[in-house]
Design a protein around this motif. Sequence first.
Motif, short mmCIF file in Angstrom:
data_model
loop_
_atom_site.label_atom_id
_atom_site.label_comp_id
_atom_site.label_asym_id
_atom_site.label_seq_id
_atom_site.Cartn_x
_atom_site.Cartn_y
_atom_site.Cartn_z
N GLY A 164 0.80 -1.24 0.00
CA GLY A 164 0.00 0.00 0.00
C GLY A 164 0.83 1.28 0.00
O GLY A 164 0.35 2.33 -0.43
N GLY A 165 2.06 1.21 0.47
CA GLY A 165 2.89 2.41 0.53
C GLY A 165 3.67 2.69 -0.74
O GLY A 165 4.36 3.71 -0.83
N ILE A 166 3.57 1.80 -1.73
CA ILE A 166 4.41 1.95 -2.93
C ILE A 166 3.65 1.66 -4.24
O ILE A 166 4.05 2.12 -5.31
N ALA A 167 2.54 0.89 -4.14
CA ALA A 167 1.89 0.39 -5.36
C ALA A 167 1.32 1.49 -6.25
O ALA A 167 1.39 1.40 -7.49
N THR A 233 2.29 12.74 -1.86
CA THR A 233 2.09 13.19 -0.48
C THR A 233 1.54 12.05 0.38
O THR A 233 0.64 11.33 -0.03
N SER A 234 2.13 11.91 1.58
CA SER A 234 1.60 10.98 2.57
C SER A 234 1.16 11.79 3.78
O SER A 234 1.86 12.70 4.21
N GLY A 235 0.01 11.45 4.31
CA GLY A 235 -0.45 12.16 5.50
C GLY A 235 -1.37 11.29 6.31
O GLY A 235 -2.09 10.46 5.76
N ALA A 277 9.09 8.03 -5.18
CA ALA A 277 8.43 9.15 -4.48
C ALA A 277 7.38 8.61 -3.51
O ALA A 277 7.25 9.11 -2.38
N ASP A 278 6.65 7.59 -3.93
CA ASP A 278 5.61 7.01 -3.07
C ASP A 278 6.23 6.39 -1.81
O ASP A 278 5.84 6.68 -0.68
N ALA A 279 7.23 5.54 -2.03
CA ALA A 279 7.87 4.88 -0.88
C ALA A 279 8.50 5.91 0.05
O ALA A 279 8.38 5.82 1.28
N LEU A 280 9.12 6.93 -0.54
CA LEU A 280 9.83 7.90 0.31
C LEU A 280 8.89 8.85 1.04
O LEU A 280 9.21 9.32 2.13
N SER A 281 7.73 9.14 0.45
CA SER A 281 6.82 10.04 1.19
C SER A 281 6.33 9.32 2.45
O SER A 281 6.25 9.91 3.53
N THR A 282 6.04 8.03 2.33
CA THR A 282 5.65 7.24 3.50
C THR A 282 6.80 7.23 4.51
O THR A 282 6.60 7.42 5.71
N THR A 283 8.02 7.01 3.99
CA THR A 283 9.20 6.94 4.84
C THR A 283 9.45 8.23 5.61
O THR A 283 9.67 8.21 6.82
#
Length: 326
Positions: A164-167, A233-235, A277-283
Motif C-alpha cells: 500500500g505504501g508503494i503500489a 504526499t503521505s499524510g 516518491a511514493d515509498a519515500l513520502s511514507t518513509t
Amino acid sequence: MTAKIKTLMLCICAAAAISSCSGSAPEARKTIFAMNTVMSFKAYGKAAPDALNTAAEEINRLDKMLSRTGTNGELCELNQYGRKELSEETADLIRQAVSISDRTEGAFDITIAPVMDAWGFFNQNYRVPSDDELSAALSHVGTDGIRINGNEAELLPGVQIDLGGIAKGYAADKAEDILRRSGVSSAIISLGGNISVIGSKPDGSDWTVAIKSPFKENEYIGKLSVSDCSVVTSGGYERYFEQDGKVYHHIIDPATGYPAESGLASATVVCESGTLADALSTTLFVMGREKAEEFYNKYGGFEYILAEENGEITVSPGIEDKFRRE
Ligand code: AMP
Ligand code: MG
C-alpha cells in the motif's frame, strides 16, 4: 468501547492538480476508481484518448496483481500460501521495496501487514490492539522474513506483505510509460495523493501541483511548479479512525507498531520515479523532519515538502524556488 470511525479514502486527493490549458492540442480526460482511490488523468494530443484507456486498463491489472484483497492476485496468493513463483514485475517491485527498506533502516517496511491488520486497517474493523497483540504482530515484521530468489518468493511463517505504501507510485510510473510510448508529451496523472506529470502544459509552462493542507480540508499549503516528475504526499489525514478522543492513522512506525508520531502532519516527495516518491513520502512521514533531512543529505535524488503538526513548512533546497506558500 465506542470508536468513532472515519475513513477518508473516497474522493479525497492529497494533492490537486490545477492547470489552465491555453494550448491548441485536444484534451482527453478519464476518471477511474482503482486501488481504493479516485484516479484522474488528463492528456493532450491526438493519441491521448486511446492512451488513457490503455493506461486505465494497466492500472486495473496492477490493482489486481498487487492488492492484498481479491482472490487470485499475485500478492494475495503469495500472502495466502507463503510461497509463489511471481511475475518478474512483482518480484522486481518487492526487491525494490526491500532495498528501500534497507536504506531507510526499516522506516519503510512492506512486511508491516500484520500490524495494519492488528489495527483493523485491512478490513476497516478499526480498534486499538493490546500490547501483546502488537508485539506478536511486530515479531513478523522485517524484510528478512522475505526470501526471494529470481522470481520465486517465500515468506517466513506469519510474514505478510502490504504494498500500500508503494503500489500507487508504481502504477503511476506504468501509466506514464504507456502515455509516453503512445506519443503523449503533455499529461497529468493523479492517483489520489500521487501526481505524475509528463512534460509541461501544452502552452509550454510548468504544471502547477497544489499540495493539500493536512490541517484544513479543501485548503492548500502551497503550490509547486513542475514538469516531468512525480509529486507524492503521505499524510495521516488520508485514512484514520478515532477512539477515546485520539486519532489513529494508517502510517505505522515499524519501530513501535503504532501510527507514526514523528511531528509531521504530511510529507511530500518530488522526484522522477513515482515508485520511489511514493515509498519515500511514507518513509519521511515516519522519520520526522530531522531524520528526513539527514536522509536527504545522505542519499539525495529527491526533494521534499514537510508540514509539521505545529504548522511549520520545510522545503528542500532543490525546489525552494518552485514552491509558493499559500
Ligand atoms: P502512503 O499513503 O503511500 O503513505 O502509504 C500508506 C500505506 O502504506 C498504508 O495504508 C499501509 O498499507 C502501508 N504502510 C503503513 N505504514 C508503512 C510503513 N512504515 N512502511 C511501508 N508501508 C507502510
Ligand atoms: Mg507511499
